[in-house]
Scaffold this active site. Structure first.
Site, PDB file in Angstrom:
ATOM      1  N   LYS A  54       0.840  -1.204   0.000  1.00 47.80           N
ATOM      2  CA  LYS A  54       0.000   0.000   0.000  1.00 47.80           C
ATOM      3  C   LYS A  54       0.872   1.249   0.000  1.00 47.80           C
ATOM      4  CE  LYS A  54      -3.922  -2.244   2.172  1.00 47.80           C
ATOM      5  NZ  LYS A  54      -4.532  -2.743   3.405  1.00 47.80           N
ATOM      6  N   GLN A  98      -4.882  -1.338   9.567  1.00 45.38           N
ATOM      7  CA  GLN A  98      -4.796  -2.686   8.988  1.00 45.38           C
ATOM      8  C   GLN A  98      -5.419  -3.714   9.934  1.00 45.38           C
ATOM      9  OE1 GLN A  98      -3.464  -3.402   5.829  1.00 45.38           O
ATOM     10  NE2 GLN A  98      -4.306  -5.438   6.226  1.00 45.38           N
ATOM     11  N   ASP A 121     -11.332   2.909   4.125  1.00 41.99           N
ATOM     12  CA  ASP A 121     -11.746   1.503   4.047  1.00 41.99           C
ATOM     13  C   ASP A 121     -13.273   1.385   4.000  1.00 41.99           C
ATOM     14  OD1 ASP A 121      -9.984  -0.567   3.725  1.00 41.99           O
ATOM     15  OD2 ASP A 121      -9.469  -0.743   5.854  1.00 41.99           O
TER      16      ASP A 121
END
Ligand code: NAP
Length: 300
Positions: A54, A98, A121
């Site tokens: 990422k 994460q 997200d």
């Protein structure tokens, strides 16, 4: 094989190119550089790989990447304090924590501490509610990537029968909401669904997000249907040598490809689109934060 392969790797490269172009324009026209902060708690090897990837792709499209690596025993209070700091930082337009988090941390509490406008997200409860009620929200990256590929391949989705296999909060449910928003007739199947093959055989679109290697076989698929395989499963591959493994999806590729009109492969299908959509979401969040027009073709 009859199905057309939907090349997610190539599509993701195109999306990243579009993001990079718009980032360059934001910099030259407005002096703004989008920034994405990724928080990793602990040393889960798979998570470390994702976070590295990422960060690398964020920089490649011209954005600022801020990585925060915290020890596995970080307290909830310290993690929440970092999120508060990132929420308040005007250089940070997107925040991603994460998952999974170590067991002593409350995932829902942590995710809901992120400013919904920076929740790239799309897991914050506000974004879940906004999506479910058809309002502007941040959309989870994996379903957004699936939607982009479906739109690109099929054009309009209106009136098509779509079956989503799997009802998780991160893939199945938001996927169903997005397909409904594009006027598909949507069925969500799961582990308790009766005669599931009968259900999927009626579908023009099958999205499989189950986590069971090669569960969906060709006899589940209507001839000509479009199959999106979200699954990423590592299985033993003794044919490659002792102890070797390979990645497969939730669909049995060869038998599905005999029947489907189009199918995404694993690897090289949905997977690469997920990070591309994370970058697209960061760009969208940055544009919204600065009251600028949203990036075209990169949102739901
Ligand atoms: P999950 O949270 O474990 O959910 C799996 C879903 O599948 C559940 O709703 C479950 O039903 C359903 N299911 C399980 N067994 C079934 C069966 N025999 N028949 C029908 N439905 C069944 O998984 P997830 O997080 O959504 O992930 C699904 C897959 O996508 C995994 O392989 C994961 O690695 C992959 N994934 C890929 C990406 C990517 O970037 N490509 C991103 C996220 C996830 P119940 O609710 O009834 O238990």
């Amino acid at each position: 094989m009859t199905a057309q392969i939907i090349d997610g790797k190539a599509f993701a490269a195109t999306v990243r190119g579009q993001v990079a172009e718009q980032v360059a324009r934001l910099k030259s026209d407005h002096g703004i550089t989008p920034g994405l902060a990724v928080v990793l708690v602990g040393e889960d090897p798979a998570s470390q790989v994702y976070v590295r990837s990422k960060g690398k792709q964020t920089v490649e499209v011209g954005m600022n990447s801020y990585e925060h690596k915290l020890d596995a025993d970080t307290s909830e209070a310290d993690l929440l304090a970092l999120i508060d700091q990132l929420n308040a930082d005007p250089a940070v337009h997107g925040i991603l924590v994460q998952l999974p988090l170590p067991g002593h941390l409350d995932e829902a509490l942590v995710i809901n501490a992120i400013d919904p406008a920076k929740d790239v997200d799309g897991f914050h409860i506000s974004n879940v509610g906004l999506l479910a009620t058809g309002q502007k929200s941040m959309v989870p990256c994996t379903p957004l990537g699936c939607l982009m590929m479906l739109r690109d391949h099929l054009g309009g989705l209106s009136g098509l029968n779509a079956v989503v296999v799997g009802r998780s909060n991160i893939v199945g449910k938001p996927m169903a909401q997005l397909l409904l928003r594009d006027s598909c007739t949507v069925t969500v199947a799961h582990s308790r669904t009766k005669d599931i093959q009968e259900v999927t055989r009626r579908a023009d679109i099958v999205v499989a997000a189950v986590g069971r290697p090669e569960m969906v076989t060709g006899d589940w698929i209507k001839p000509g249907a479009t199959v999106i395989d979200v699954g990423i499963n590592r299985i033993d591959a003794p044919e490659k040598g002792e102890g070797k493994t390979r990645l497969v999806g939730d669909c049995h590729f060869d038998s599905c490809a005999e029947v489907a009109g189009a199918i995404t492969p694993v690897p090289g299908g949905v997977g690469p689109m997920t990070i591309a959509c994370l970058l697209a979401n960061t760009l969208t969040a940055c544009c919204r934060a600065n009251a600028l027009a949203e990036p075209e073709g990169l949102t739901a």
